[in-house]
Motif scaffolding. Structure first.
Motif, mmCIF file in Angstrom:
data_model
loop_
_atom_site.group_PDB
_atom_site.id
_atom_site.type_symbol
_atom_site.label_atom_id
_atom_site.label_comp_id
_atom_site.label_asym_id
_atom_site.label_seq_id
_atom_site.Cartn_x
_atom_site.Cartn_y
_atom_site.Cartn_z
ATOM 1 N N ASP A 133 26.543 13.468 3.951
ATOM 2 C CA ASP A 133 27.028 14.639 4.672
ATOM 3 C C ASP A 133 27.833 15.542 3.749
ATOM 4 O O ASP A 133 27.980 15.273 2.546
ATOM 5 C CB ASP A 133 27.852 14.227 5.891
ATOM 6 C CG ASP A 133 29.000 13.275 5.535
ATOM 7 O OD1 ASP A 133 29.494 13.328 4.385
ATOM 8 O OD2 ASP A 133 29.395 12.469 6.398
ATOM 9 N N HIS A 150 19.185 12.765 7.444
ATOM 10 C CA HIS A 150 20.389 12.052 7.016
ATOM 11 C C HIS A 150 21.073 12.743 5.842
ATOM 12 O O HIS A 150 22.114 12.282 5.364
ATOM 13 C CB HIS A 150 20.052 10.607 6.617
ATOM 14 C CG HIS A 150 19.007 10.518 5.550
ATOM 15 N ND1 HIS A 150 17.700 10.891 5.756
ATOM 16 C CD2 HIS A 150 19.067 10.093 4.258
ATOM 17 C CE1 HIS A 150 17.006 10.712 4.648
ATOM 18 N NE2 HIS A 150 17.809 10.228 3.723
ATOM 19 N N THR A 153 18.703 5.173 5.244
ATOM 20 C CA THR A 153 19.920 4.442 5.615
ATOM 21 C C THR A 153 21.175 5.007 4.957
ATOM 22 O O THR A 153 22.276 4.548 5.237
ATOM 23 C CB THR A 153 19.796 2.957 5.233
ATOM 24 O OG1 THR A 153 19.621 2.840 3.821
ATOM 25 C CG2 THR A 153 18.617 2.305 5.939
ATOM 26 N N ASP A 154 21.023 6.001 4.083
ATOM 27 C CA ASP A 154 22.167 6.597 3.384
ATOM 28 C C ASP A 154 22.488 7.944 4.004
ATOM 29 O O ASP A 154 21.729 8.907 3.841
ATOM 30 C CB ASP A 154 21.852 6.783 1.900
ATOM 31 C CG ASP A 154 21.476 5.482 1.214
ATOM 32 O OD1 ASP A 154 22.299 4.553 1.253
ATOM 33 O OD2 ASP A 154 20.367 5.406 0.652
ATOM 34 N N ARG A 155 23.630 8.040 4.699
ATOM 35 C CA ARG A 155 24.006 9.311 5.313
ATOM 36 C C ARG A 155 24.822 10.126 4.318
ATOM 37 O O ARG A 155 25.937 9.755 3.946
ATOM 38 C CB ARG A 155 24.804 9.073 6.595
ATOM 39 C CG ARG A 155 25.145 10.358 7.349
ATOM 40 C CD ARG A 155 25.345 10.103 8.819
ATOM 41 N NE ARG A 155 24.142 9.592 9.468
ATOM 42 C CZ ARG A 155 23.123 10.363 9.851
ATOM 43 N NH1 ARG A 155 23.147 11.663 9.634
ATOM 44 N NH2 ARG A 155 22.088 9.823 10.447
ATOM 45 N N ASP A 192 22.647 16.453 4.380
ATOM 46 C CA ASP A 192 23.054 17.832 4.668
ATOM 47 C C ASP A 192 22.474 18.723 3.567
ATOM 48 O O ASP A 192 23.114 18.961 2.538
ATOM 49 C CB ASP A 192 24.578 17.931 4.717
ATOM 50 C CG ASP A 192 25.072 19.291 5.214
ATOM 51 O OD1 ASP A 192 24.338 20.291 5.020
ATOM 52 O OD2 ASP A 192 26.173 19.358 5.783
ATOM 53 N N ARG A 241 29.920 3.721 2.318
ATOM 54 C CA ARG A 241 30.168 5.141 2.054
ATOM 55 C C ARG A 241 30.883 5.326 0.714
ATOM 56 O O ARG A 241 30.573 6.238 -0.048
ATOM 57 C CB ARG A 241 30.995 5.756 3.189
ATOM 58 C CG ARG A 241 31.219 7.266 3.056
ATOM 59 C CD ARG A 241 31.974 7.806 4.253
ATOM 60 N NE ARG A 241 32.281 9.218 4.084
ATOM 61 C CZ ARG A 241 31.466 10.215 4.392
ATOM 62 N NH1 ARG A 241 30.266 9.942 4.872
ATOM 63 N NH2 ARG A 241 31.832 11.474 4.206
#
Length: 328
Positions: free
Chosen positions: A61, A84, A57-59, A86, A39
């Motif tokens: 948010d 994944h 695989t990359d969140r 926003d 992160r």
């Protein structure tokens, strides 16, 4: 001029041809290894990039976007799914989001049919028997599976991929049923010989095979929950090549163990790589490592779409695959 080229950061290794073309067009930072960024590393990448090229695989948010600073202007996702990211928070910060729709349709539909056949015809059990060296030859009652011709397939989510699955199923002699947010146009429905169900509960209770082909959104999270799974026939099979979060994985595991559902073929999982260990032990379950879109042709086409989205944005035009919050 080279100095005016966009600064692009790619979060995972992409096909060599795609990476090479990116280097030719933009100022690109590629990854040496194919391990996912932490992160913190993802946040740092966002702060030094004009364009970020992430994957599923990359969140990304709202909290991460708030740390991005003012430089980031485009998130050119390498993949069709954008649950994944926003998207609404990105747009509020003036960051556009693009994806690569339509590329994985045929490949994912192929995998859905492969899973249907693998579960109903017990292919992994046959492979395991052959690899063990214990096979004693053909026998009339050995390794009996089920014929899919004549069975009812329920498609949950009749978008591009759902329709592609339906076309394949018809070729195998299956009867196609579907549930979707909106009913298909008459001509599409007729071409697929598909029966529409406004009620997912009613469809789930009647089909022999249920194929999950809807995206993961707040409204589809655990759409197949314990109550709805219990509506399915004990002889039914469920296949998921979409998003793991659509199924309550623990409830599904319990029902498979109890014999309340005959089998499952899964390419995606509710908690990513953290798969319920009891699910791994079941002989009537086929588990694949998110291979639905894993073809050389598909990965190359995804890269081409990313390149076009970035180049169009660089030229001051609206990217062709722009994702709007209303689309999520």
């Amino acid at each position: 001029m080279p100095s005016k080229r966009l600064s692009v950061v790619v979060t995972r290794r992409l096909p060599e041809e795609v990476e090479t073309r990116m280097k030719e067009l933009f100022k690109v930072e590629l990854q040496e290894s194919d391990s996912r960024l932490t992160r913190e590393e993802l946040g740092e990448a966002m702060r030094r990039a004009d364009v970020l090229v992430p994957t599923v695989t990359d969140r990304i948010d709202a909290g991460l976007l708030a740390q991005a600073g003012d430089r980031l202007k485009l998130i050119a996702n390498y993949g069709a799914g954008i649950d994944h990211i926003d998207v609404a928070s990105a747009r509020q910060r003036g960051v556009l989001v693009t994806n690569t729709p339509g590329v994985v349709t045929e490949d994912t539909a192929d995998m859905a049919m492969a899973l249907i056949l693998a579960v109903t015809r017990r292919i992994p059990e046959g492979l395991a028997l052959m690899q063990s060296g214990d096979w004693q030859g053909w026998a009339p009652t050995a390794m009996l599976g089920g014929r899919i011709a004549g069975r009812r397939l329920g498609v949950l989510g009749m978008g591009r991929i759902g329709q592609a699955v339906a076309r394949r199923a018809r070729a195998f002699g299956m009867q196609v049923h579907y549930h979707n947010r909106t009913r298909l146009r008459d001509e599409i429905e007729e071409s697929l010989e598909a029966t529409y169900w406004e009620s997912l509960d009613q469809m789930a209770a009647r089909v022999d095979v249920l194929s999950i082909n809807c995206p993961h959104t707040p409204s589809t999270f655990h759409l197949m929950n314990a109550r709805r799974l219990k509506l399915m026939k004990p002889s039914a099979v469920i296949v998921n090549t979409s998003r793991g979060e659509v199924i309550d994985e623990n409830a599904l595991t319990r029902m498979l163990r109890a014999g309340d559902i005959a089998g499952a073929g899964l390419d995606v999982y509710e908690n990513g790589t953290d798969i319920n260990p009891r699910l791994r032990e079941l002989p009537n379950v086929v588990l694949l490592p998110h291979m639905g879109s894993a073809t050389t042709e598909g990965r190359m086409e995804m890269g081409e779409k990313v390149l076009i989205n970035i180049k169009t944005f660089e030229d001051g035009h609206r990217p062709p695959d722009l994702v709007l919050p209303s689309m999520v």
